[in-house]
Enzyme design. Sequence first.
Site, mmCIF file in Angstrom:
data_model
loop_
_atom_site.group_PDB
_atom_site.id
_atom_site.type_symbol
_atom_site.label_atom_id
_atom_site.label_comp_id
_atom_site.label_asym_id
_atom_site.label_seq_id
_atom_site.Cartn_x
_atom_site.Cartn_y
_atom_site.Cartn_z
ATOM 1 C CD GLU A 297 -40.683 14.462 -14.447
ATOM 2 O OE1 GLU A 297 -41.411 13.423 -14.968
ATOM 3 O OE2 GLU A 297 -39.599 13.914 -13.830
ATOM 4 C CG HIS B 19 -36.057 15.253 -13.221
ATOM 5 N ND1 HIS B 19 -36.749 14.540 -14.121
ATOM 6 C CD2 HIS B 19 -34.905 15.100 -13.447
ATOM 7 C CE1 HIS B 19 -35.973 13.712 -14.673
ATOM 8 N NE2 HIS B 19 -34.778 14.055 -14.434
HETATM 9 N N1 LIG Z 1 -27.564 13.398 -17.813
HETATM 10 C C1 LIG Z 1 -29.046 13.528 -17.913
HETATM 11 O O1 LIG Z 1 -29.487 13.181 -19.050
HETATM 12 C C2 LIG Z 1 -29.744 14.072 -16.708
HETATM 13 C C3 LIG Z 1 -31.063 14.505 -17.065
HETATM 14 C C4 LIG Z 1 -31.853 14.778 -16.006
HETATM 15 C C5 LIG Z 1 -31.569 14.819 -14.632
HETATM 16 N N2 LIG Z 1 -29.978 14.400 -14.496
HETATM 17 C C6 LIG Z 1 -29.532 14.360 -12.986
HETATM 18 O O2 LIG Z 1 -28.736 15.416 -12.847
HETATM 19 C C7 LIG Z 1 -27.546 15.116 -12.038
HETATM 20 C C8 LIG Z 1 -26.346 15.242 -12.698
HETATM 21 O O3 LIG Z 1 -26.282 14.363 -13.636
HETATM 22 P P1 LIG Z 1 -25.398 14.642 -15.020
HETATM 23 O O4 LIG Z 1 -25.558 13.650 -15.852
HETATM 24 O O5 LIG Z 1 -25.354 15.995 -15.313
HETATM 25 O O6 LIG Z 1 -23.927 14.169 -14.353
HETATM 26 P P2 LIG Z 1 -22.402 14.724 -14.750
HETATM 27 O O7 LIG Z 1 -21.520 13.340 -14.133
HETATM 28 O O8 LIG Z 1 -22.194 14.960 -16.182
HETATM 29 O O9 LIG Z 1 -22.030 15.701 -13.982
HETATM 30 C C9 LIG Z 1 -21.809 15.961 -12.611
HETATM 31 C C10 LIG Z 1 -21.026 17.188 -12.145
HETATM 32 O O10 LIG Z 1 -21.181 17.197 -10.828
HETATM 33 C C11 LIG Z 1 -19.735 17.752 -10.391
HETATM 34 N N3 LIG Z 1 -19.737 17.311 -8.800
HETATM 35 C C12 LIG Z 1 -19.530 16.073 -8.347
HETATM 36 N N4 LIG Z 1 -19.441 16.383 -6.918
HETATM 37 C C13 LIG Z 1 -19.647 17.714 -6.736
HETATM 38 C C14 LIG Z 1 -19.800 18.788 -5.637
HETATM 39 N N5 LIG Z 1 -19.417 18.069 -4.434
HETATM 40 N N6 LIG Z 1 -19.790 19.921 -5.868
HETATM 41 C C15 LIG Z 1 -19.971 20.250 -6.929
HETATM 42 N N7 LIG Z 1 -19.960 19.791 -8.029
HETATM 43 C C16 LIG Z 1 -19.667 18.211 -7.922
HETATM 44 C C17 LIG Z 1 -18.894 16.876 -11.121
HETATM 45 O O11 LIG Z 1 -17.512 17.201 -11.328
HETATM 46 C C18 LIG Z 1 -19.749 16.951 -12.649
HETATM 47 O O12 LIG Z 1 -19.253 17.896 -13.415
HETATM 48 C C19 LIG Z 1 -27.802 13.541 -11.435
HETATM 49 O O13 LIG Z 1 -28.768 13.543 -10.255
HETATM 50 C C20 LIG Z 1 -28.724 13.252 -12.547
HETATM 51 O O14 LIG Z 1 -29.772 11.895 -12.385
HETATM 52 C C21 LIG Z 1 -29.520 13.994 -15.501
#
Ligand SMILES: NC(=O)c1ccc[n+]([C@@H]2O[C@H](COP(=O)([O-])OP(=O)(O)OC[C@H]3O[C@@H](n4cnc5c(N)ncnc54)[C@H](O)[C@@H]3O)[C@@H](O)[C@H]2O)c1
Length: 537
Positions: free
Chosen positions: A154, A142
């Site tokens: 994490e 994480h």
């Molecule tokens: N945003 C944050 O601050 C943050 C921080 C830590 C962890 N996370 C975790 O990271 C993960 C992503 O979050 P995010 O905020 O970056 O989301 P986001 O919506 O910004 O990005 C997700 C991306 O995944 C792509 N995607 C969707 N389905 C897919 C597939 N089958 N194959 C390949 N790509 C695919 C989408 O096109 C998109 O670009 C989540 O699990 C979230 O909980 C987010």
Amino acid sequence: MAREFNTVGVVGLGTMGAGIVEVFARNGVDVVAVEVDGAALDKGRANLTASTDRAVARGKLDPADRDALHARVTFAVGLDALRDVDLAVEAVPERLDLKQRLLAELDRVCPPGAVLATNTSSLSVTEIAVATERPGQVIGLHFFNPAPVMRLVEVISTVVTAPEVARDVQSLCVRLGKVGVSVTDRAGFIANALLFGYLNQAVGMYEAGYASREDIDAAMQQGHGLPMGPLTLLDLIGLDTAYQVLETMYQRGGHDRRHAAAPLLRQMVTAGLLGRKSGRGFYTYQAPGSSRLAPDDLSPVAGAEAAEPAPRTVGVVGSGSAATDVADVLTAAGVDVVAVADPGGVPAADHHHQAVRDLAAVDLVVVVGPSTAPVIDVAMATGRPADVVGLHFVGGTAARARLVEVVRTVRTSPSAVRAAHQLCAALGRTAVTCGDRAGFIADALLLPYLNDAVRMLESNYSTADDIDAAMKLGCGYPAGPFELLDTVGLDVALAVQTAIHRELPEPGLAPAPLLRNLVTAGRLGRRTGGGFRDHAG
Ligand SMILES: NC(=O)c1ccc[n+]([C@@H]2O[C@H](COP(=O)([O-])OP(=O)(O)OC[C@H]3O[C@@H](n4cnc5c(N)ncnc54)[C@H](O)[C@@H]3O)[C@@H](O)[C@H]2O)c1
């Protein structure tokens, strides 16, 4: 010898994925960066380019190193490109069904020895792992936003994660210049379990009209020194992601009402107001993906208070060193001060009349006190409640505090609020306005978080050192919760948390038994030589 991961796949190049690609490529790891379609891939590539160009512009990355970094990244649509990776990290949206399907697919595509990692913030790593035929090689990795900047990772082991996989991934964190903190599989792990209740509460405050978005953010940024306010942080995280995280935390974390997403959050997600990535969330940005604010209908109008003359004579109601400090600060700024001992909560008639007489000639009455007693109690005792505001200097003594909360009661007049702002401007302090609730803005948002950290420690989920490290390295907080509690004083924290809980008797807001016990035992923090930690000398 720890195993080396030389080629890594990153799936999903959104807010987190693009940053994770950068972290690997910056540290000499070859990366295969994967998206669902060409358009998303282009966006991911643009995210990476923008981030590395920014680093070059700020002098943090050499142009030659940037080019080498980009040369290590291969972009591809679809998972087939991941046939030769040693490790695959997924960063697709926070939905269990999606992540399970994806992991099952990665299990089929990636070599048998490859480690599969999820960047989930709140979902069960165990449930994701069992969707594969290799649950022992699945781990939570994480990262924090922005991934290239935040040093915390994490590392989440499930009950079936092989110990050598956890060890190898910890060594990888070191290679990436990160600090890996090992945890087991609980909703929100350390940092998000402590962060999201606070973020959701801030949305609730804003939604209820308790304070403006700017004031809520300023209270936490300037009052408590956080790198950004909660609403700005939500815009950075992405409101859709934040909403999903809250949903899971609520379901997995025992239905704590504080994790039930504020209705406004859901409405904003439905309306496509996702934060920075869509160009508009709590704030409006110059373009999608931009961090630069654009003024909008809610932006404060400069000089709105200017019509109100700054008060020349101020009545200061309160007792103890806080009231004396405020009186000194006002006097030093050339304001005439009439000091009156605190008549609040003392309904005796002569007390009341004394206060009324002393305050008859002042322009404004300020109530100075802890954030535990309602200002209205004191305001009524002065006999002129329309002219009374609470002034809460946040972050130490009045002389040191940069931020002042101007507390308006149900009887405070708008002109008294304006006058209080003029007064704060004359003192060179940032002022925010809020209602008359226990903890006002800054402490109402901070104390429950500190209390949650104590509960987490109490449950033996993690250690004080790891919890402090998680909040500093993952969220950029200037101090961890236990460092802060020892500095503020455990008795002070307990008093504020008790007042908050009295006003809002949610089970999750009840003071942690460990906090109470330490106070009973006289371990009040630095002041007494020990609190959560010993402080010799
Ligand atoms: N945003 C944050 O601050 C943050 C921080 C830590 C962890 N996370 C975790 O990271 C993960 C992503 O979050 P995010 O905020 O970056 O989301 P986001 O919506 O910004 O990005 C997700 C991306 O995944 C792509 N995607 C969707 N389905 C897919 C597939 N089958 N194959 C390949 N790509 C695919 C989408 O096109 C998109 O670009 C989540 O699990 C979230 O909980 C987010």
